[in-house]
Design a protein around this motif. Sequence first.
Motif, PDB file in Angstrom:
ATOM      1  N   ARG A   1       0.851  -1.212   0.000  1.00 28.85           N
ATOM      2  CA  ARG A   1       0.000   0.000   0.000  1.00 28.85           C
ATOM      3  C   ARG A   1       0.881   1.255   0.000  1.00 28.85           C
ATOM      4  O   ARG A   1       0.560   2.248  -0.648  1.00 28.85           O
TER       5      ARG A   1
ATOM      6  N   ASN B   1      -3.090   2.513 -10.018  1.00 32.68           N
ATOM      7  CA  ASN B   1      -3.617   2.433  -8.651  1.00 32.68           C
ATOM      8  C   ASN B   1      -4.140   1.019  -8.386  1.00 32.68           C
ATOM      9  O   ASN B   1      -5.154   0.610  -8.950  1.00 32.68           O
TER      10      ASN B   1
ATOM     11  N   TYR C   1      -5.223  -0.057  -5.553  1.00 35.00           N
ATOM     12  CA  TYR C   1      -6.204  -0.079  -4.453  1.00 35.00           C
ATOM     13  C   TYR C   1      -7.151   1.113  -4.628  1.00 35.00           C
ATOM     14  O   TYR C   1      -7.246   1.989  -3.772  1.00 35.00           O
TER      15      TYR C   1
ATOM     16  N   GLU D   1     -10.248   3.599  -4.789  1.00 34.49           N
ATOM     17  CA  GLU D   1     -11.335   3.904  -3.842  1.00 34.49           C
ATOM     18  C   GLU D   1     -12.605   3.095  -4.132  1.00 34.49           C
ATOM     19  O   GLU D   1     -13.151   2.456  -3.229  1.00 34.49           O
TER      20      GLU D   1
ATOM     21  N   ARG E   1     -12.329  -0.697  -3.148  1.00 32.92           N
ATOM     22  CA  ARG E   1     -11.698  -1.076  -1.868  1.00 32.92           C
ATOM     23  C   ARG E   1     -12.505  -2.078  -1.065  1.00 32.92           C
ATOM     24  O   ARG E   1     -11.939  -3.036  -0.531  1.00 32.92           O
TER      25      ARG E   1
ATOM     26  N   ILE F   1     -12.085  -5.430  -2.657  1.00 28.83           N
ATOM     27  CA  ILE F   1     -10.703  -5.918  -2.511  1.00 28.83           C
ATOM     28  C   ILE F   1     -10.478  -6.398  -1.071  1.00 28.83           C
ATOM     29  O   ILE F   1      -9.958  -7.493  -0.842  1.00 28.83           O
ATOM     30  N   ASP F   2     -10.890  -5.597  -0.097  1.00 25.17           N
ATOM     31  CA  ASP F   2     -10.700  -5.959   1.320  1.00 25.17           C
ATOM     32  C   ASP F   2     -11.385  -7.283   1.629  1.00 25.17           C
ATOM     33  O   ASP F   2     -10.835  -8.137   2.324  1.00 25.17           O
TER      34      ASP F   2
ATOM     35  N   THR G   1      -5.526  -5.309  -9.590  1.00 21.11           N
ATOM     36  CA  THR G   1      -5.519  -4.692  -8.255  1.00 21.11           C
ATOM     37  C   THR G   1      -4.575  -5.495  -7.350  1.00 21.11           C
ATOM     38  O   THR G   1      -4.078  -6.545  -7.728  1.00 21.11           O
TER      39      THR G   1
END
Length: 317
Positions: free
Chosen positions: A142, A160, A162, A164, A167, A170-171, A227
């Motif tokens: 990150r 990018n 990660y 916005e 997110r 992805i998390d 990502t």
Amino acid sequence: MATRDVSHLTDVNKLQREPDGSFKRVQSTFRNFIEPGGKFEAEKDRYHLYVSYGCPWATRTLIVRKLKGLESIIPVTCVSPRLSKDGWAFPGTDVDPLFNASYIKDIYLRADPDFSTRFTVPVLWDKKLGTIVNNESSEIIRIFNSAFNHLLPAEKAALNLYPENLRAEIDQINEWVYTDINNGVYKAGFASTQSAYESAVIKLFESLDRVAEILKGRDFLVGEQLTEADVRLFVTIIRFDPAYVGAFKCNIRTIRDGYPTIHAWLRKLYWSDVFPAFKESTYFDHIKVGYYAAPAMARLNPTAIVPVGPLPNILPL
Ligand SMILES: N[C@@H](CCC(=O)N[C@@H](CS)C(=O)NCC(=O)O)C(=O)O
């Protein structure tokens, strides 16, 4: 440099298991970020990255360093592929250019003489303050993704991993991919009872089935773009057939014969001309030696014989 005796912490053969024989990974200790106005600011040639090419966690940071074009801003040094009873050692691959250290533990003890958990790679070192910024790969990627953007050409800054809008997804995917797959292979490999091994390996393959479904007709795990979720999964899947199937007994199926959608995703990333970072950060010789022939793996493979196959280590597209 005089250091205290930490041999009880460096020998993987002495890793503590839970009472039920399962393996539990310790939390990383240095958890700082690089940010404007903070203790650690983004500067060229201030930070140094220590890795092992065999290690999947360290390879996450190598891939993102290359994807973001950080090679001239953050130099990298690689340890010997053979994790020893005293931990990761120099030389073997590179000499430590900062301190001519013999072991990674020496770097940790410079930052904290009382350090008492695992001396792991990757390590992001700060030359200015003489300490470790961060030793947790998920955070180092990150940092690399965003902290140095103002020092990078526009095209690299724009990448990018990660974003916005992705997110939450992805998390969510990272969470079970980490628990069941990235760490799942270690839970299977380092289990010390039949039942701990079986529950880890079954969960691992259930989660691979889940990934296989997600990747049906898609090139990336989340959204329509590369990502960090892809990077984090790639480092485990590229090691799967050459290392985990044999060394860690993750052998219900192989990726190449049992998971066509994961296999296609893996090969597209590895052979990608757009993202050469994947291929350029993969060292099959280090991976095989690391899992099969390192002194630290002696309990799992006492002969230290390195298997020849699979041949080739990765199939063409
Ligand atoms: N949470 C850490 C884990 C790193 C890790 O466990 N690295 C292993 C190599 S694959 C290591 O250095 N092990 C040495 C030891 O435990 O003594 C991260 O993701 O950065």
